[in-house]
Structures are given as structure tokens and as C-alpha cells.
Write an enzyme that holds these catalytic residues in place. Sequence first.
Site, PDB file in Angstrom:
ATOM      1  N   CYS A 136      67.917  25.685 -28.688  1.00 31.80           N
ATOM      2  CA  CYS A 136      68.115  24.720 -27.596  1.00 31.80           C
ATOM      3  C   CYS A 136      68.110  25.417 -26.242  1.00 31.80           C
ATOM      4  CB  CYS A 136      69.415  23.951 -27.798  1.00 31.80           C
ATOM      5  SG  CYS A 136      69.693  22.715 -26.509  1.00 31.80           S
ATOM      6  N   CYS A 164      70.536  24.041 -23.647  1.00 31.99           N
ATOM      7  CA  CYS A 164      71.938  24.402 -23.913  1.00 31.99           C
ATOM      8  C   CYS A 164      72.221  25.857 -23.551  1.00 31.99           C
ATOM      9  CB  CYS A 164      72.293  24.242 -25.388  1.00 31.99           C
ATOM     10  SG  CYS A 164      71.649  22.797 -26.186  1.00 31.99           S
ATOM     11  N   ASP A 165      71.321  26.754 -23.944  1.00 35.25           N
ATOM     12  CA  ASP A 165      71.655  28.184 -23.942  1.00 35.25           C
ATOM     13  C   ASP A 165      70.875  29.019 -22.925  1.00 35.25           C
ATOM     14  OD1 ASP A 165      73.437  27.690 -25.995  1.00 35.25           O
ATOM     15  OD2 ASP A 165      71.959  28.049 -27.566  1.00 35.25           O
TER      16      ASP A 165
END
Length: 337
Positions: A141, A144-145
Site C-alpha cells: 500500500c 499507507c506506507d
Amino acid sequence: MAEQSEQRKIENVIIVGGGPAGYTAALYTARANLEPLVFEGFQWGGQLQNTTEVENYPGYPEGIMGPEMMTQFRAQAERFGTRFVTDDVDRLELSDGGVQKVFLGDEEHRAKTVILAMGAEPKRLGVPGEMELGGRGVSTCGVCDGAFFKGQKVLVIGGGDSAMEDSIFISKFASELKVVTRRDQFRASKIMLDRAREKDNIEFRNPLEPLEFVAGESGKLAKVRFRNVETGAEEEIETDGAFVAIGHVPKSEIVRDQVDTDEDGYIVTEAGSTRTNLGGVFAVGDVVDHTYRQAVTAAGTGCMGALDAERFLRDADVPVEAHWMPGGEPAEIATGG
Ligand code: NDP
């Protein structure tokens, strides 16, 4: 006896799935006094259970760990009377406007409405190190990261729109980013590909097939081993992070022959609503969503599903035969905890 008749009642709403969409649907239906029953799955919490820090969910200015956030979502739904079954549904028998049946093995649960919130899962390469180094350099992701790789070297594996979108996003943080594909052809749309090509710190490498994610002494990802598809030669690329962006698979197998799905298996809902082609059956979150796939968008559609189910229950007459028939096997309903 009272307990048995309680167990035999037909539920107002059964929610299948325990991620942000399912828990939000539970929160809203619980607050509407519909006493939802959630089949949250054996590995409840959905994809956020496999995430580290979540920095992009509004309301958590300091960020929050994914599993902790899901624990809080669950607790909030439980506070208003949601009941949970921490197991995977084996089978559903859906009907158009009639009784909806949900099975755990032979155990049958009945409901007037069902909200499908099974989510999606990222496709995996299935090579050594991929799962072991999840959260230690390997991610599925980018949104997200990506921000955790400020000033670092990153690889993005995949040549579709997901990979381009991740690359464009992560290139804001990474010092160097290589998009690695197994062919010199891309599935990505031209506009996304052009945007990625315009970035100074993005380089394209192919035709390389990933073989292994290798950890360094720190236990974190240090390099990825590839095989050149044309020459057969092996090559290692040193990196701090690797994002596997080769697509998602909606977890719709258990309903695929009953509700309308598209060619990729995503459940089809009426535009602007969570209604499927079956009356009383609603679908929310990533099992519907090709595009956004964020916790906050999943939660938003979970809310929509709850409101749609509530309206359906208010307006629709539940057929008499939909009620639990005496003599049926009592269904065992686990309570939250
Ligand atoms: P796609 O199926 O479009 O692309 C998958 C990519 O991963 C391809 O390059 C494929 O390579 C590669 N791949 C698959 N398996 C492997 C493997 N085992 N090893 C190496 N590479 C592999 O998936 P996406 O998730 O990118 O897109 C899915 C849909 O979602 C599309 O319709 C897309 O347009 C849409 N989408 C839209 C976005 C937007 O509009 N903002 C953002 C994200 C997705 P190969 O071509 O060789 O098979």
C-alpha cells in the site's frame, strides 16, 4: 427457553466482514437499534490488521497503528450492542427481498438484510521473503506506507494504474524510485504512465521478474533479486523499500454466483447507493471499490450501507415465510468480546 427463542429470531441485519466498512455499518445499525450480527472473519480487522502506522485516517493527528484502530472501530460498534462471530462465513443463500441465509458450516443464521463487506486483498507475487518482510520494507500500500521512505531508495513492482499511482505518490518522498515490470508493455492508462514518466526521480526497469526479497543484517529489506525474462540473467537491486502493486482481488467468491459482479469480481451496486441487484442485500467497502480502497472511504460506504439497510427495513414487508420456523436447528450466536 427465552435464550432459545432469542437465538431463533430472524436478525434485522447480518454484516459479513470485519474491516472499516463492516464495523462502520455495525456502528450505524447498532445505534439504529437494529442489533446487528457481524461475521467478522477469523482474522478480523481486514487489511488494516496487516498495516503498521496509519497516518491518513482523519481524527488521529499523531497516527495510529492499523490493528489498534480496528480494535477501536470494533469496540465502538460493540458499545451499542453489536454481536460478533469471529469466524469465516462458509456459504450464503441470498434472495431478492426475502430471507437471507448465512451459514457457518451447518449452522444457519437468517436475516432480513445482509451487508456484504468482505473487502479485498492485494495480489501477492508468491516469492520468498515477500510475506516475511511485510512491514519491514515490503508493502502493498503506497498511500499507507510511502511517507515512511523519505530520502530513501524504493522499488515499485507492477505496471498497471495501481503501480503508477503508488509510484507518483511515493516519488514525493523517495530519493530514487524504480518501477519494475516483467514486460516492456504496461497495463496502466497513458495519462498515469505519462505522469510517472515525467517525474525526475522515477526510472523504469524491465523485463524483470521478481524472485526473492532479501533482508539485510538489520532484518529489514536490503535487496530484491530479479530474473531478466529475455536473457535469463539474474540481477539484484539494492533498496530500502519495495511496493508490490500488481492489483487487488475482491473477496467476493462466496456470493459471486448470486449477486451481480463485474468481470474482475467486484460486486456491482446501483450508482450512488450500496444496493445490489437483490433487494435487502447491500455491498460496501473494498469488495465494491475498484478505485479508492482507503480505510476512510470504506468506512464511508459502510455508513451508507447501514442507512440503506435501515431504509429497506422501514419500507419493505418481510415475508411471513422469512421468519424462523419452529423446529429448525437453533443457531448459536456468539456475543461480542
Ligand atoms: P492491473 O491488472 O491493471 O495491472 C497489474 C500489473 O501487475 C501489470 O503490470 C501486471 O503485469 C503486473 N503483474 C501481475 N502479476 C504479476 C506478477 N506475478 N509478477 C510481476 N508483475 C505482475 O492492476 P491494477 O491494480 O493496476 O489496476 C486494476 C484496475 O483498477 C484497472 O482497471 C485500473 O485502471 C484501476 N485503477 C485505477 C486507478 C485510478 O484511476 N486512479 C488507480 C488504481 C487502479 P502484466 O501486464 O505482465 O500482466
